[in-house]
Design a protein around this motif. Structure first.
Motif, PDB file in Angstrom:
ATOM      1  N   GLY A   1       5.470  66.955  14.037  1.00 32.18           N
ATOM      2  CA  GLY A   1       6.043  68.215  13.599  1.00 32.18           C
ATOM      3  C   GLY A   1       6.615  69.008  14.748  1.00 32.18           C
ATOM      4  N   LEU A   2       7.524  69.905  14.430  1.00 29.84           N
ATOM      5  CA  LEU A   2       8.075  70.816  15.425  1.00 29.84           C
ATOM      6  C   LEU A   2       7.092  71.953  15.661  1.00 29.84           C
ATOM      7  CD1 LEU A   2      11.785  70.988  14.183  1.00 29.84           C
ATOM      8  CD2 LEU A   2      10.779  69.435  15.876  1.00 29.84           C
TER       9      LEU A   2
ATOM     10  N   GLN B   1       6.333  72.326  24.456  1.00 33.16           N
ATOM     11  CA  GLN B   1       6.054  73.272  23.385  1.00 33.16           C
ATOM     12  C   GLN B   1       7.077  73.186  22.255  1.00 33.16           C
ATOM     13  OE1 GLN B   1       4.989  77.240  24.846  1.00 33.16           O
ATOM     14  NE2 GLN B   1       4.691  76.349  26.872  1.00 33.16           N
ATOM     15  N   GLU B   2       7.888  72.145  22.286  1.00 34.73           N
ATOM     16  CA  GLU B   2       8.917  72.002  21.258  1.00 34.73           C
ATOM     17  C   GLU B   2       8.407  71.255  20.027  1.00 34.73           C
ATOM     18  OE1 GLU B   2      12.483  69.030  21.369  1.00 34.73           O
ATOM     19  OE2 GLU B   2      13.104  70.849  22.406  1.00 34.73           O
ATOM     20  N   ALA B   3       7.547  70.248  20.255  1.00 35.92           N
ATOM     21  CA  ALA B   3       7.078  69.423  19.148  1.00 35.92           C
ATOM     22  C   ALA B   3       5.801  68.704  19.552  1.00 35.92           C
ATOM     23  CB  ALA B   3       8.144  68.410  18.736  1.00 35.92           C
TER      24      ALA B   3
ATOM     25  N   VAL C   1      10.673  63.156  17.749  1.00 35.88           N
ATOM     26  CA  VAL C   1       9.301  63.542  18.063  1.00 35.88           C
ATOM     27  C   VAL C   1       8.438  62.280  18.147  1.00 35.88           C
ATOM     28  CG1 VAL C   1       7.310  64.898  17.330  1.00 35.88           C
ATOM     29  CG2 VAL C   1       9.626  65.772  16.944  1.00 35.88           C
ATOM     30  N   GLN C   2       7.598  62.209  19.147  1.00 34.81           N
ATOM     31  CA  GLN C   2       6.743  61.048  19.362  1.00 34.81           C
ATOM     32  C   GLN C   2       5.299  61.336  18.921  1.00 34.81           C
ATOM     33  OE1 GLN C   2       7.217  59.226  23.270  1.00 34.81           O
ATOM     34  NE2 GLN C   2       9.249  60.122  23.473  1.00 34.81           N
ATOM     35  N   PRO C   3       4.500  60.253  18.805  1.00 30.80           N
ATOM     36  CA  PRO C   3       4.762  58.853  19.091  1.00 30.80           C
ATOM     37  C   PRO C   3       5.779  58.246  18.132  1.00 30.80           C
ATOM     38  CG  PRO C   3       2.392  59.275  19.074  1.00 30.80           C
ATOM     39  CD  PRO C   3       3.064  60.491  18.516  1.00 30.80           C
ATOM     40  N   LEU C   4       6.565  57.321  18.665  1.00 30.84           N
ATOM     41  CA  LEU C   4       7.471  56.528  17.842  1.00 30.84           C
ATOM     42  C   LEU C   4       6.728  55.277  17.372  1.00 30.84           C
ATOM     43  CD1 LEU C   4      10.844  56.703  19.834  1.00 30.84           C
ATOM     44  CD2 LEU C   4      10.027  58.225  18.017  1.00 30.84           C
ATOM     45  N   HIS C   5       6.953  54.889  16.132  1.00 28.89           N
ATOM     46  CA  HIS C   5       6.241  53.742  15.559  1.00 28.89           C
ATOM     47  C   HIS C   5       7.232  52.754  14.972  1.00 28.89           C
ATOM     48  CE1 HIS C   5       4.290  51.548  12.197  1.00 28.89           C
ATOM     49  NE2 HIS C   5       3.338  51.398  13.093  1.00 28.89           N
TER      50      HIS C   5
ATOM     51  N   VAL D   1       3.063  65.731  23.287  1.00 27.68           N
ATOM     52  CA  VAL D   1       3.711  67.045  23.194  1.00 27.68           C
ATOM     53  C   VAL D   1       5.020  66.945  23.952  1.00 27.68           C
ATOM     54  CG1 VAL D   1       1.672  68.458  22.822  1.00 27.68           C
ATOM     55  CG2 VAL D   1       2.340  67.887  25.169  1.00 27.68           C
ATOM     56  N   ARG D   2       6.038  67.620  23.451  1.00 23.73           N
ATOM     57  CA  ARG D   2       7.395  67.289  23.863  1.00 23.73           C
ATOM     58  C   ARG D   2       8.265  68.483  24.196  1.00 23.73           C
ATOM     59  NH1 ARG D   2      12.618  66.047  21.425  1.00 23.73           N
ATOM     60  NH2 ARG D   2      13.510  64.240  22.477  1.00 23.73           N
ATOM     61  N   TYR D   3       9.018  68.326  25.262  1.00 27.41           N
ATOM     62  CA  TYR D   3      10.289  69.010  25.447  1.00 27.41           C
ATOM     63  C   TYR D   3      11.358  67.941  25.363  1.00 27.41           C
ATOM     64  CZ  TYR D   3       8.844  73.654  26.945  1.00 27.41           C
ATOM     65  OH  TYR D   3       8.351  74.917  26.996  1.00 27.41           O
TER      66      TYR D   3
END
Length: 488
Positions: A64-65, A46-48, A103-107, A90-92
């Motif tokens: 985005g965050l 739920q972070e980004a 924040v991903q995906p990384l490109h 979606v990231r923690y």
């Protein structure tokens, strides 16, 4: 269903669930389908949130965050992500910390073309690999362990992209489920032990991948199967699917905590309904640790299925003795320290008319630091409960996770510092019990734990880590060489 896990914002007293990934190839609405899938996986991070897409010529990325709905709810946002292939995340923050650059995906643009990757898990030798890559001239744009994979692919000397990708993963330790986009198509793969989950689905001619099967339900797709441990699945733009197992066969070790807490209860994990598994854990808990009480009460929301199982097995009434507010968000304004420390009462309130004068047993999925459990017990006593017992639908969490779960340092885990009776005294319950590790295995449909070859990754309970932990070992060795007054 908006499945959330309470308390974590106040004091970190729940394990934070790694991350979630979703990918779609072969549909003109790939980014919209991916946004739907990510919404179903919101509980995993739920972070980004971020989505990358490919239209046959160009890659597009929006990150985005905040929540998925904060970043991908409007047509304008999705219009920035055209194409028939998309991957999202979606990231923690685990390795690398917070911040938009992680924040991903990384490109990246490699010699072979664009390369976008979404990663669920944690590379346990990332720092060691990173230092070696920097010495060789690599320039990192983030502090995420995922970027290490990109640089390993870029520097591999193998002739084809797929061979370079496999070559990179052979150098990696730890846990990963990866969704990769290239100009040729999509690649999905899972670490050789299958620690992190990954499943495959279909929606018409489109092929989908996700961390959990529930994402297919929300997107209107059909669940096909799980991606096997160590399997690499390639899907090209004509829909042809190729599977390979480049790392050989290994005994699988999927994370057992997916059954306990991480996955949504309406998902299927390792071939078993998560909801059914959690009910069975509660039943096993009632067999192992019965309690002479009037009511069985779940700690919402994650304790509900286990509490139902406990109540049914023991023949006791199941009641909602704690009512959770669904309208307290992460950004609630804290006007003072006293208000900040009242976080449990903001999110939860005792059902006084139900519990007053009653002997109750509270059912929760786990105890991490113990501070929330203590507050919940205190709240029930203040509401007039005559006895408050506590039962936990997992063994004691006594060890940190290094595979993509944001656990506190071990010296902050209650079970690492105390035996059962001091833990009971700390949370101020009349009694405390945890399900046994063998009981947990039985409840999820497995044989009792084989200590020589465990069927799951259960390191957070047993300390039996299934892979090398190179970076941790280096840190411990370096700390051991410091003078005593320099060790933090």
């Amino acid at each position: 269903m908006n499945f959330t896990h309470p308390f974590r914002d106040e004091d970190g007293d729940k394990l934070r669930e790694e991350c979630g990934v979703f990918g779609a190839i072969g549909t003109k609405d790939a980014s919209a389908v991916t946004a739907l899938g990510l919404h179903a996986l919101q509980h995993r991070g739920q972070e980004a949130a971020g989505i990358s897409s490919f239209d046959g010529t160009n890659f597009f990325t929006r990150r985005g965050l905040g929540h998925v709905v904060d970043n991908f709810s409007g047509e304008d946002a999705l219009a920035e992500l055209p194409g028939f292939m998309a991957a999202g995340h979606v990231r923690y923050s685990t390795t690398g910390g917070a911040g938009l650059r992680n924040v991903q995906p990384l490109h990246a643009d490699l010699a072979s073309g664009g390369f976008a990757v979404a990663h669920n898990g944690n590379i346990s030798n990332a720092q060691t690999l990173r230092e070696d890559l920097v010495k060789r001239g690599a320039i990192f744009q983030s502090t995420s362990d995922t970027e290490v994979i990109i640089h390993l692919v870029a520097t591999s000397r193998y002739p084809t992209l797929i061979d370079r990708f496999v070559d990179a993963l052979r150098l990696v330790e730890g846990a990963y489920s990866l969704i990769v986009m290239t100009p040729e198509g999509m690649i999905a793969c899972r670490d050789p032990l299958g620690i992190r989950p990954l499943v495959m689905g279909r929606m018409g001619d489109a092929v989908l991948f996700a961390s959990e099967s529930v994402a297919f339900d929300v997107a209107g797709a059909e669940f096909i199967r799980q991606v096997e441990p160590g399997e690499l699945v390639q899907v090209d733009h004509d829909g042809e699917i190729r599977s390979m197992h480049p790392f050989g066969k290994h005994p699988s070790r999927p994370c057992i905590f997916e059954h306990v807490y991480f996955s949504r209860p309406d998902s299927v994990f390792d071939g078993r309904s998560v909801y059914a598994a959690r009910k069975a854990i509660g039943e096993q808990l009632a067999i192992e640790a019965p309690c002479d009480v009037d009511l069985v009460i779940p700690v919402p929301d994650s304790g509900v299925p286990a509490a139902i199982g406990y109540a049914q097995q023991s023949g006791l009434p199941f009641e909602l003795g704690i009512i959770r507010s669904h309208y307290v968000g992460r950004t609630f304004i804290q006007p003072s320290d006293s208000a900040r420390h009242s976080g449990v009462r903001r999110k939860h309130n005792a059902n006084r008319g139900l519990v007053e004068g009653k002997k109750i047993v509270l059912i929760d999925d786990s105890i991490v630091r113990g501070t929330t459990s203590m507050k919940i017990v205190e709240m029930m006593r203040d509401a007039g409960a005559s006895e408050v017992h506590f039962r936990v639908a997992s063994p004691p969490t006594a060890h940190s996770c290094f595979y993509g779960v944001d656990t506190p340092e071990r010296n902050k885990l209650l079970a690492a510092q105390m035996d059962l009776e001091p833990m009971r005294q700390f949370i101020k319950a009349d009694s405390l019990a945890f399900v046994s590790i063998d009981g947990l295995y039985r409840a999820v449909g497995s044989e009792p734990r084989d200590p020589k070859c465990p069927q799951y990754c259960d390191a957070c309970f047993t300390g039996d880590y299934p892979t090398s932990l190179t970076d941790l070992t280096r840190r411990e060795d370096e700390a051991a060489q410091l003078p005593f007054d320099k060790v933090a």
